[in-house]
Structure formats: C-alpha cells, structure tokens
Write a protein that holds these residues in place. Structure first.
Motif, PDB file in Angstrom:
ATOM      1  N   GLN A   8       0.845  -1.168   0.000  1.00  0.00           N
ATOM      2  CA  GLN A   8       0.000   0.000   0.000  1.00  0.00           C
ATOM      3  C   GLN A   8       0.889   1.228   0.000  1.00  0.00           C
ATOM      4  OE1 GLN A   8      -2.970  -0.127   3.084  1.00  0.00           O
ATOM      5  NE2 GLN A   8      -3.995  -1.902   2.206  1.00  0.00           N
ATOM      6  N   GLN A   9       0.798   1.989  -1.095  1.00  0.00           N
ATOM      7  CA  GLN A   9       1.648   3.154  -1.304  1.00  0.00           C
ATOM      8  C   GLN A   9       3.124   2.781  -1.152  1.00  0.00           C
ATOM      9  OE1 GLN A   9       0.361   6.639   0.768  1.00  0.00           O
ATOM     10  NE2 GLN A   9      -1.565   6.679  -0.335  1.00  0.00           N
ATOM     11  N   GLY A  10       3.460   1.626  -1.707  1.00  0.00           N
ATOM     12  CA  GLY A  10       4.851   1.211  -1.771  1.00  0.00           C
ATOM     13  C   GLY A  10       5.348   0.432  -0.580  1.00  0.00           C
ATOM     14  N   VAL A 137       1.856   9.881  -3.997  1.00  0.00           N
ATOM     15  CA  VAL A 137       1.294   8.835  -4.846  1.00  0.00           C
ATOM     16  C   VAL A 137       0.317   9.462  -5.831  1.00  0.00           C
ATOM     17  CG1 VAL A 137      -0.117   6.756  -4.880  1.00  0.00           C
ATOM     18  CG2 VAL A 137       1.589   7.060  -3.085  1.00  0.00           C
ATOM     19  N   TYR A 138       0.449   9.077  -7.095  1.00  0.00           N
ATOM     20  CA  TYR A 138      -0.424   9.569  -8.153  1.00  0.00           C
ATOM     21  C   TYR A 138      -1.441   8.481  -8.494  1.00  0.00           C
ATOM     22  CZ  TYR A 138       3.405  12.860  -8.401  1.00  0.00           C
ATOM     23  OH  TYR A 138       4.355  13.790  -8.071  1.00  0.00           O
ATOM     24  N   GLU A 793       6.926   0.397 -11.405  1.00  0.00           N
ATOM     25  CA  GLU A 793       5.705  -0.320 -11.739  1.00  0.00           C
ATOM     26  C   GLU A 793       4.486   0.351 -11.108  1.00  0.00           C
ATOM     27  OE1 GLU A 793       5.502  -2.894 -13.847  1.00  0.00           O
ATOM     28  OE2 GLU A 793       7.642  -2.603 -14.190  1.00  0.00           O
ATOM     29  N   LYS A 794       3.323   0.148 -11.724  1.00  0.00           N
ATOM     30  CA  LYS A 794       2.066   0.701 -11.229  1.00  0.00           C
ATOM     31  C   LYS A 794       1.121  -0.442 -10.859  1.00  0.00           C
ATOM     32  CE  LYS A 794       2.448   4.709 -14.332  1.00  0.00           C
ATOM     33  NZ  LYS A 794       3.754   4.297 -14.890  1.00  0.00           N
ATOM     34  N   LEU A 808      -5.590   3.053 -10.874  1.00  0.00           N
ATOM     35  CA  LEU A 808      -4.231   2.959 -11.402  1.00  0.00           C
ATOM     36  C   LEU A 808      -3.393   3.913 -10.570  1.00  0.00           C
ATOM     37  CD1 LEU A 808      -2.308   1.905 -13.706  1.00  0.00           C
ATOM     38  CD2 LEU A 808      -2.852   4.052 -14.891  1.00  0.00           C
ATOM     39  N   GLU A 809      -2.312   3.385  -9.932  1.00  0.00           N
ATOM     40  CA  GLU A 809      -1.501   4.283  -9.100  1.00  0.00           C
ATOM     41  C   GLU A 809      -0.042   3.856  -9.130  1.00  0.00           C
ATOM     42  OE1 GLU A 809      -1.402   2.787  -4.553  1.00  0.00           O
ATOM     43  OE2 GLU A 809      -3.198   3.912  -5.101  1.00  0.00           O
TER      44      GLU A 809
END
Length: 809
Positions: A8-10, A137-138, A793-794, A808-809
């Motif tokens: 989650q968020q990396g 995060v985008y 990676e996304k 998509l993030e």
C-alpha cells in the motif's frame, strides 16, 4: 515459495500465502498474538520496523501444538534475544531515504544494545528505531461501475442501449503523506538455575501517517447520457452527456490518516521438572489503538459544465479514460461550494493470552510427547464518528459562490499524469479550514434558500459550530472473543532399511465463545436534495442495543512424516485439519446505508452467527540438496475448505426504494490445489571473483474448483485472493561485497467478489524489482544502498472486465 505481500503506497502491509489472504494467516510475534489497529484480525506488517525483526519462520502445514487460525500458514516473527551472544554488543544504522514521488530525503536510524554475562545466564537487550518517509502517490480511479444499465437517449421511454456498464465517476488524485515510525523493544533473559529460564519482553511501536489527498473528478449519471457506444462486454467506451450542467467538475480535499500505537508485554517461564520433562508457561498482553475520529475529511467545491456536452472516452491507446469538452479545470471564478463531512473511527484491540506447553522425552520410536493448553481473550472495539446529516450537505447543489482567493490552482507536479497526455496536470484546491470557516459565515449562509437558513444555523451551533463528527451508533460496536485449546502430540523417529525417518501426530481441541454488541437503527425518512439529483438526505430511528452470542467447538487432527532416502534426498508429507475464524469485521452487528442516486442504494451488516472456515489439508514434497547451500524442491498441496463466508446480496424494499442488502453467510466450499517449485544454487565452483554468485527462485501455481467468470452476474461466491506467485533472487557475496536483486511477482487475482457498486474487484499482475548493495569498510562499519520498485511499476485494479478500470496508481 507461495508467500507474497501486498503493498500500500509502496510499503508491504498484508501477507498472502498460497493465495490465501491475510485473514487466513496466523501471524505471531515471539509466539504471541499481536493486537492490530485494523478493522479485522489480520496482521499489519507495516507497524513493525524491519530493524526490530531478527528472523521469521513460515509454516505452511500445521501441527497440533501450533496456535489455530492459519489455513494459509502460521508465521512466527522473532526479535533478538540478549543471550544470543556473550558480553557487550552494540549495533546501529543511519540512512537517508529518498522518495522519488515527494522528492524529499528523510532520516532512518536504529540502535540496539545488549549485555550478557560470560555464561549467558543473564542478559538485557534494548533497541530503538526511528523511520520517516515523505511519499507522494499519483492515482486515477473510478467510483466503480454501474452494471446492467438501460439507456434512453432521447427520453421517449424506449431503451436505446440495453444492459451496459457505466462508470460511477472518474477522477485524478495526488496523495501526499508523511509516514513516521517509532519503535522499541526491551528484553531480559535470566537463568537463575539449571532448571529455570525466565524471558521477559516488551514492545512498543507507533506508526503515524499524515495524509492529504487533492483530487479532481466527475460523477456520472446514466440518465443524463444522450449518446453512447459499448463494446462486446457491455462496457461503455464512449458517451456524451447533455448540456444542462448535470455534470459538475468536483474538486475534493480528503485524507487517509493513521495514528496506530501497538504495545505488547510478555513473560515466559521454562522449567525442567526433570531431565526428561519440561513445562513452559507464557503469559502475554497486547493492545493496539488507532485514533481516527474526524480523521477523514471529505470537502468538495465544484462547478457545473452548463452549456457544454461533456464527453467520456475509453481509449485502448491510453491507460485511463478521458473526459473532454468541459470547462478548464483551473477556472477559479466558476468554483462553488458543495459538500463537507468528517468521518473516522477509534479502533481498540486488546489480546490477553496464557499458553502452557509441556514435553516429556522417551527412549524408543516415541521420543517426545507434547501437551499443552491455550486460553485467549480478545476484544475489538470500533467507535465510528460522522458529521450530522443536517449540516453535511447544506451547500449541495453548487449554488454558493466562494470569496476571491479561497479556490487556488493545484499543480500535481507531473508533466504527464500517469502516462496519459490527455489528462490535466492542474486543477483547483483550497484550504479546508478556510472553506469550513466560510461555510459558517453569514456571507455563505445567506445564499441558502431562506427556508433552510435557520435550521442550518441551529444544527451547526448544536454541533459546536463545526463539522466535527458525532458518535454513530449504527457503525459502532465490539466483538469479544474467548478461545480455549488443548492439544496432545507425539513425536516419533526411527529407520526403515537404513533410511532415517521422523514423524509427529496429534490432536488439538478448540472452543470459542463470541459476544458481539452494537446498535440497530432503521431508516425512517428519505428526502431529495434540492438542486442536486445525486444526493439524498435521510434520518434514522433511535438506536436500539443489540447483543448476540455464538459458540463452537472443533477437534483438529494433524500428522507429518519425513523420510531421508539418502543424505541428499528427503521426502515430506503432512495432513491436517485447520480452522480460521471469520474476520472481525464480518462478526459485528454494525450496519451501514448508502444512498447515492441514481441506483446506488445499499445496506450491509455483519453476522455474529458465522462459523469458522474449516479445511482439510494435504502436503507432499521432495527435496534434493546439492550441498549445504544449494537445493531443489517440488511440493504439491491440496485444501478442501468448507464454511466459506459468502457475501450474499438480496433486494430489500425500504421506504419505496430498492436496496441491495449484503450480509456474510457460511454457505460454500471449495477445493484448492497447488504446486510449488523452488531452487537455490551457489556458483562456488567458478573461478574467483565469480564464485560469490548465487541464484534463488521459486514458483507457486494454485487452482480452485470454483472459477471466477465475469460474465456470470449471478455468481455470489469465489475463492478470493487466489493467484500464482514467483520470486527470483540473484545475489553475490564475497569478501566485503554483498549484492542482491530480487524480483517478486504475483499473477492477477480476484480481490473481492462484491466490490464497488456490487461488482467484482480484480487486480492485475504485478512485479516489483528491488536491489541492495553493501560494502564492509571495516570489520565494524558497513555502507549500504537500497532501491525499491526500480522499474516504476504501477498497481492496477478493475471491475469484472479488464477495461473497467477501478484504480491505477
């Protein structure tokens, strides 16, 4: 093999083993359950700084002396002990952590100190960790998909396009967060005599996430579509809306904070009654709390696209949909007030456990008899808060103008947003405190319909002249769970034709008592919101206390066998019956209502009468060891799981509206089969310096008797989270140099059968490359560097069919 962690968020948070998600895996810290700040019982790995962990053991087959709960696995995380080494020992690390999203560098530091006497009969250890990360995060997301829509373009009562899926809304967001971890451990080892060993442990972690999300998006309305095209799956790939201004451009400020504190205290006494008999007593207490009251604000300003025909396109050449023919996203003059709410929950989890384990050694084939008991008391309490309904939508309808300077232009910092050049990179934002203050002013209130002004002033004053949340009995409650277990296990060893073998067999009896408490409230009125056909107001009846009890008992047999065919070739087999208790979120009596026209009317609640998942498990494996550091392994497993919890949805009429009511129910069974292959090899036969090279790889293939089919709208049950996975590691160790590159991959999988808008939620396959390198400058000093997600990676999720993007993030 078969172990993966979702990020989650990396950052890794929940573990999946052999396709079974976090609720199916029992995770222990030094053999003890650690309380969690989650809604359920699943373990959050992100609350533990990695520096506090000295090792982890993953058991994918069960034994009678294992704590129940892990159909997927039992994982025991270990922290360092003070008597691991004699004398004084100190170690520490210092690093700067650079995040490419925020472009900020933040500190990370740890220190560990231990002291033990020469014979290691007494020792003390303490450790401290501080870690901070600024992340950005985008994300592009939809609010789900409305399936089975019949569209009437010219409103003549005749369907022009039947049974299609329309996005519920789509938009972009930037999530900026500051994440701070503080953790520490304290441990004491004491051996006052040859017969008694005492171990004391204390752990504290604090994980705080300060999150701010700036978003821009569009809310859909199938009734406003005047032309459209769909693909073969019934997914709209193009549509045009009317020019009445029904579509507004929404600019939202919200947050997803977390303030989690976790404690654990433990005492372990190991006493040798004789040279053959040992009794170990372990007592632990753990508490976790997340202070989330009012932590989730959702505030919206926006502007209607009156006079334009907004167009929506799902283009195969672009990673996200595109909304066009709307007013510029940065036009501050068109901004109007709309919506404001604060929600959030205070979650508390407390776990007290007493475990007694005994063993007696024999001479002969039966070499050890193990026995013991476990008593556990766990209570999870959720207190939910929400802004009162009388004030949260007082400005809905985009009628209130904003003072100059309140709406500002937000720059996402991207030249191209998530690889789609058609998306805007700038939109409007605002100071949430300034907007709330303006909503309370005479200048804003005077723009309301005259009939609403006095009621709003009274309701706002009654709420402390703020949008703060008040206790929501409907979403609050507790689940208290007492469990007891007894076990008996024999361990055997011998030889067959000169081949050594060992085995164990045992029984575990488990009893559980559960009490769920909360409140029941019914809808007593539903009214439309003037000027906004996508909002409804509702009132609830007074809360009525609800208390439900549930008890169950099960016997869990298990057996394992291992045979050494040669010094290098080993065969293994295991059979067991295991259980996993339903996640605590499904056991509560809390309820929720969602009223969002058009056609989004949902009600849901828990079911305290749920029985645990039960599984018969069989494992068979063969391992070949080339040498002490190289091997190849092949394993097969089979699981037959009953009492699967399905979310059953049925129509329910409330005040003239048809709600889709969803409740968890024990109704299904499934069989899961899998193969695991693992290989590790060190190339120490190569000439220097290549003799430091090594390779480790594994692959897990899983399959279920229940297959997900997106074309079956009546499918109510699937084995969620099941997927293949693989790990590949290339490493080098020689002299002062250590290098490691790891690629972790997980195939696409079904995350939830009923996700947003009641549609399946799927995740695309995801692979991440991480690397690290270190160099030993001196025997006491090492320099290191690490890189995560080096290929950028996304993650991507979708509803039913791959073109129906969720995130998509």
């Amino acid at each position: 093999p078969g172990v993966s962690i979702n990020r989650q968020q990396g950052e890794g948070r929940f573990v999946t083993v052999r396709g079974f998600g976090p609720e199916f895996n029992t995770v222990l810290l030094n053999g003890r359950v650690l309380a969690t700040d989650n809604d359920g019982r699943e373990f959050s790995f992100d609350v533990l700084p990695s520096e506090l962990i000295s090792g982890a053991d993953v058991f994918k087959s069960s034994q009678a002396n294992f704590q129940e709960g892990g159909i997927g696995s039992t994982i025991n995380i270990r922290t360092a002990r003070p008597t691991d080494r004699a004398g004084v020992f100190m170690a520490g690390s210092l690093a700067g952590k650079y995040d490419s999203g925020s472009e900020n560098t933040t500190p990370s530091a740890s220190v560990l100190f231990s002291k033990s006497n020469a014979d290691r009969t007494f020792g003390v250890l303490g450790s401290l960790v501080y870690d901070k990360r600024d992340a950005r995060v985008y994300r592009f997301s939809t609010d789900g998909w409305l399936a089975h829509q019949d569209l009437d373009f010219n409103k003549d009562g005749i369907t022009d396009l039947a049974d299609v899926a329309v996005d519920r809304g789509a938009g972009q967001s930037v999530d900026t967060s500051s994440r701070e971890r503080i953790g520490g451990t304290l441990a004491v080892d004491w051996k006052p005599s040859d017969r008694l060993t005492v171990k004391l442990d204390a752990l504290y972690t604090q994980y705080k996430v300060d999150s701010r999300v700036y978003a821009m998006g569009y809310f859909s309305d199938p009734a406003d579509i005047i032309s459209a095209t769909a693909n073969a799956n019934g997914t709209l790939i193009h549509y045009v809306r009317s020019n009445t201004g029904s579509l507004a451009t929404d600019n939202t400020y919200n947050a997803a904070p977390r303030d989690a504190k976790t404690y654990q205290l433990g005492a372990n006494f190991d006493y040798k009654l004789s040279d053959r008999t040992t009794i170990t007593t372990d007592l632990s207490y753990s508490k976790a709390r997340n202070d989330g009251r009012d932590g989730v604000p959702v505030m919206v300003i926006g502007s209607r696209n009156t006079g334009l025909n907004p167009t929506w396109d799902l283009r195969p050449d672009l990673p996200t949909p595109v909304v066009s023919n709307v007013y510029p996203a940065t036009d501050t003059d068109r901004a109007r007030g709309h919506f404001s709410i604060r929600t959030g929950s205070d979650i508390t989890d407390e776990v007290t456990q007493l475990r007694v384990d005994g063993s007696h050694k024999f001479d002969g084939a039966l070499n050890t008899l193990r026995f013991g008991l476990l008593a556990s008391d766990r209570t999870k309490t959720t207190m939910a808060y929400q802004t009162p309904g009388a004030i949260l939508c007082a400005y809905c309808g985009y009628y209130a103008t904003l003072p100059a300077g309140l709406a500002q232009v937000f720059d996402s910092g991207q030249s191209v947003f998530l690889g789609n050049p058609e998306l805007t990179t700038k939109w409007l934002t605002f100071d949430p405190d300034a907007l709330a203050a303006y909503y309370a002013s005479d200048a804003a209130i005077s723009q309301m319909p005259v009939a609403n002004q006095a009621a709003f002033r009274a309701a706002f004053a009654a709420n402390g002249n703020s949008y703060r949340g008040v206790l929501s009995p409907l979403g609050s409650g507790s689940v208290a769970e007492k469990s007891y277990a007894l076990y008996l296990q024999g361990e055997f060893a011998g030889e067959i034709s000169g081949m050594p073998w060992d085995a164990d067999a045992g029984l575990r009896w488990v009893s559980t008592e559960l009490v769920a408490e909360g409140s029941s409230q019914q809808l007593v009125s539903i009214t439309t919101q003037a000027g906004d056909n996508t909002q409804l107001n509702y009132t609830l009846s007074d809360p009525v206390p609800v208390r439900v009890k549930n008890t169950y008992n099960y016997v869990l047999p298990s057996a394992t066998f291992r045979l050494n065919f040669t010094d290098k070739l080993v065969g293994r087999a295991a059979i067991s019956r295991t259980l996993t208790r339903p996640t605590l979120t499904n056991l509560g009596v809390s309820q929720s209502y969602t009223l969002r026209p058009p056609q989004s009317f949902y009600s849901s609640g828990g079911n305290p009468d749920l029985k645990p998942y039960l599984a018969w498990n069989a494992d068979l494996a063969i391992d070949y060891y080339f040498n002490r550091s190289a091997y190849v392994s092949l394993a097969a497993f089979h699981k037959k799981v009953t009492n699967f919890v399905s979310l059953v949805t049925q129509p329910r009429e409330i005040l003239g509206y048809t709600f889709q009511d969803t409740r968890p129910t024990n109704a299904q069974e499934a069989e899961i089969d899998g193969l695991e292959a693992a290989f590790q090899y060190t190339f120490d036969f190569l000439p220097s310096p290549f003799d430091g090279l090594g390779l480790s790889a594994n692959y897990t293939k899983v399959d279920s008797s229940v297959a997900f089919d997106p074309s079956l709208s009546t499918q109510v049950f699937n084995v969620e989270g099941l997927s293949d996975s693989a790990n590949l590691v290339v490493f080098y160790e020689k002299g002062p140099i250590q290098l490691r590159a790891a690629y972790n991959w997980r195939a696409k999988f079904l995350n939830r059968t009923f996700g947003s808008e009641g549609q399946p939620e799927n995740y695309d396959a995801y692979g991440q490359l991480d690397m690290q390198a270190s160099y030993k400058v001196t025997p006491h000093l090492t320099a290191f560097i690490e890189g995560l997600n080096l290929t950028d990676e996304k993650t991507r999720s979708y509803a039913a069919y791959e073109e129906r993007l969720l995130t998509l993030e």
